[in-house]
Design a protein around this motif. Structure first.
Motif, PDB file in Angstrom:
ATOM      1  N   ALA A   1       0.837  -1.203   0.000  1.00  0.00           N
ATOM      2  CA  ALA A   1       0.000   0.000   0.000  1.00  0.00           C
ATOM      3  C   ALA A   1       0.872   1.253   0.000  1.00  0.00           C
ATOM      4  O   ALA A   1       0.573   2.235  -0.692  1.00  0.00           O
ATOM      5  N   GLY A   2       1.959   1.230   0.756  1.00  0.00           N
ATOM      6  CA  GLY A   2       2.876   2.364   0.758  1.00  0.00           C
ATOM      7  C   GLY A   2       3.533   2.563  -0.588  1.00  0.00           C
ATOM      8  O   GLY A   2       3.711   3.698  -1.053  1.00  0.00           O
TER       9      GLY A   2
ATOM     10  N   ARG B   1       0.977   4.134  -2.956  1.00  0.00           N
ATOM     11  CA  ARG B   1       0.828   5.563  -2.666  1.00  0.00           C
ATOM     12  C   ARG B   1       2.026   6.339  -3.212  1.00  0.00           C
ATOM     13  O   ARG B   1       1.860   7.410  -3.811  1.00  0.00           O
TER      14      ARG B   1
ATOM     15  N   GLY C   1       1.832   6.654  -7.008  1.00  0.00           N
ATOM     16  CA  GLY C   1       0.848   7.661  -7.390  1.00  0.00           C
ATOM     17  C   GLY C   1       1.386   9.066  -7.232  1.00  0.00           C
ATOM     18  O   GLY C   1       1.165   9.933  -8.092  1.00  0.00           O
ATOM     19  N   TYR C   2       2.119   9.294  -6.155  1.00  0.00           N
ATOM     20  CA  TYR C   2       2.698  10.616  -5.926  1.00  0.00           C
ATOM     21  C   TYR C   2       3.685  10.965  -7.036  1.00  0.00           C
ATOM     22  O   TYR C   2       3.637  12.076  -7.607  1.00  0.00           O
TER      23      TYR C   2
ATOM     24  N   GLU D   1       6.344   2.743   3.718  1.00  0.00           N
ATOM     25  CA  GLU D   1       5.341   2.265   4.673  1.00  0.00           C
ATOM     26  C   GLU D   1       5.923   2.408   6.082  1.00  0.00           C
ATOM     27  O   GLU D   1       7.041   1.964   6.343  1.00  0.00           O
TER      28      GLU D   1
ATOM     29  N   GLU E   1       3.372   7.555  11.072  1.00  0.00           N
ATOM     30  CA  GLU E   1       2.673   8.342  10.051  1.00  0.00           C
ATOM     31  C   GLU E   1       3.219   9.753   9.958  1.00  0.00           C
ATOM     32  O   GLU E   1       3.254  10.346   8.860  1.00  0.00           O
TER      33      GLU E   1
ATOM     34  N   ARG F   1       6.088   9.636   7.697  1.00  0.00           N
ATOM     35  CA  ARG F   1       5.698   9.507   6.289  1.00  0.00           C
ATOM     36  C   ARG F   1       5.216  10.848   5.734  1.00  0.00           C
ATOM     37  O   ARG F   1       5.514  11.182   4.577  1.00  0.00           O
ATOM     38  N   THR F   2       4.485  11.597   6.529  1.00  0.00           N
ATOM     39  CA  THR F   2       4.083  12.933   6.092  1.00  0.00           C
ATOM     40  C   THR F   2       5.306  13.789   5.804  1.00  0.00           C
ATOM     41  O   THR F   2       5.361  14.503   4.789  1.00  0.00           O
TER      42      THR F   2
ATOM     43  N   TYR G   1       6.953  12.959   2.387  1.00  0.00           N
ATOM     44  CA  TYR G   1       6.346  13.582   1.201  1.00  0.00           C
ATOM     45  C   TYR G   1       6.553  15.099   1.196  1.00  0.00           C
ATOM     46  O   TYR G   1       6.686  15.696   0.105  1.00  0.00           O
TER      47      TYR G   1
END
Length: 345
Positions: A57-58, A61, A64-65, A291, A301, A304-305, A308
């Motif tokens: 899933a990571g 994502r 997609g980015y 992830e 999390e 991870r923010t 990005y």
């Protein structure tokens, strides 16, 4: 014992005639290579078991980015990932859509055939006997071809672990590009290769000079960056001096990665590399970082923010400097034939 210095050995500095001048219309560009690998405990001894491929899933994502940003990553992929049905299906779709390229990434301890003892020294593919390195490379290439319909043409050794036979084996296997040389880093204290003094720009490697080496990008930044590697090496031998120089913003070594490097440092490194005339900036990170909980760089999390946000800042800076992304095919198309080949033709 190293091979003859003119055979394109990836452990030796290239000859002047092997340096590659990209076509003028290429300009200054950047690429992203993702070391696409299983999740494992980086602090534990190497093991053939105890790993997983769960960060899908990571990865989705992240893809997609980067697709939204117009970046076409090269996922250099190791055996456990390509052997995972869900991972292979997901990445195969990206490749079919033209949104990503799939390369090869060799972690010997989890890549068949399992014939060597699992040790720190043997975690570098280039340190293995030639026949073992060849067998593992061929097993990985076959599995990638089974999954994606074609053999890989881009490679990065796990742990940057190329050795005296690697370029010749990669050439013979049909690879067109290697990106294992991590310029300005020395892993000899960990049984690995010493890349100090290696170039930052592409060059021909291998005995037949059909393999392009694209080193990972690392800059020296700070007021004393003009002294570069010579001063950095000297400071490393003097205990806390290197850390003091970095804190005083006199001299730091900064690789182009979001792992352990701040966005501000990365932007300074981009500017320094452009000042050095480097035509292609080579970014990288490890896929489990996408992830939370798998690497020291993204533990939760919030991390991870921040990951990005790092890319938001760095991509904006690249755009401000006029540095556009390049795909693997665009890079290969910008590489002229070697002068000797032109003369022979």
């Amino acid at each position: 014992m190293n091979a003859h210095p003119f055979d394109g050995n990836l452990l030796d500095s290239p000859q002047p005639q092997d340096r590659i001048a990209l076509t003028p219309d290429f300009g200054t560009r950047f690429m992203l290579f993702v070391d696409t690998e299983e999740e494992f405990d980086w602090n534990a001894p190497f093991s053939r078991t105890g790993h997983g491929v769960t960060a899908l899933a990571g990865m989705a994502r992240g893809q997609g980015y980067f697709a939204d940003a117009g970046v076409k990553p090269v996922y250099v992929t190791d055996y456990p990932v390509v052997d995972c049905d869900a991972a292979a299906a997901m990445m195969g779709q990206w490749a079919s859509d033209g949104a990503a390229d799939i390369g090869a990434h060799l972690h010997p301890w989890v890549n068949p055939p399992h014939v060597e003892e699992v040790t720190a020294a043997n975690s570098y593919a280039g340190s293995l006997p030639e026949a073992v390195e060849l067998a593992k490379l061929e097993a990985l290439c076959r599995r990638i071809e089974q999954r994606f319909g074609q053999r890989p043409i881009a490679y990065r050794a796990g742990r940057y672990g190329v050795g005296p036979n690697s370029a010749r084996l990669l050439e013979a296997a049909g690879f067109r590009l290697d990106s294992s040389v991590r310029s300005r880093f020395d892993y000899s204290g960990q049984h690995g290769p010493d890349f100090r003094g290696m170039p930052l720009t592409p060059y021909w490697a291998g005995p037949n000079r059909t393999l392009v080496e694209l080193p990972l990008s690392t800059a020296f930044v700070g007021l004393l960056r003009g002294a570069g590697e010579r001063l950095y090496r000297a400071a490393q031998t003097m205990g806390p001096l290197a850390g003091a120089m970095a804190r005083a913003r006199l001299l730091s070594r900064v690789p182009l990665t979001p792992e352990g490097v701040s966005a501000q440092e990365a932007m300074m490194a981009i500017d320094a590399l452009m000042e050095e005339g480097v035509p292609l900036l080579n970014f990288s990170f490890h896929s489990p970082t996408l992830e939370p909980g798998h690497t020291p760089y993204v533990r939760d999390e919030a991390d991870r923010t921040a990951f990005y946000r790092w890319w938001d800042a760095v991509l904006n800076h690249l755009a401000h400097r006029g540095v556009r992304p390049a795909s693997l095919n665009q890079l290969l198309a910008a590489i002229p034939m070697r002068a000797e080949a032109c003369q022979a033709a």
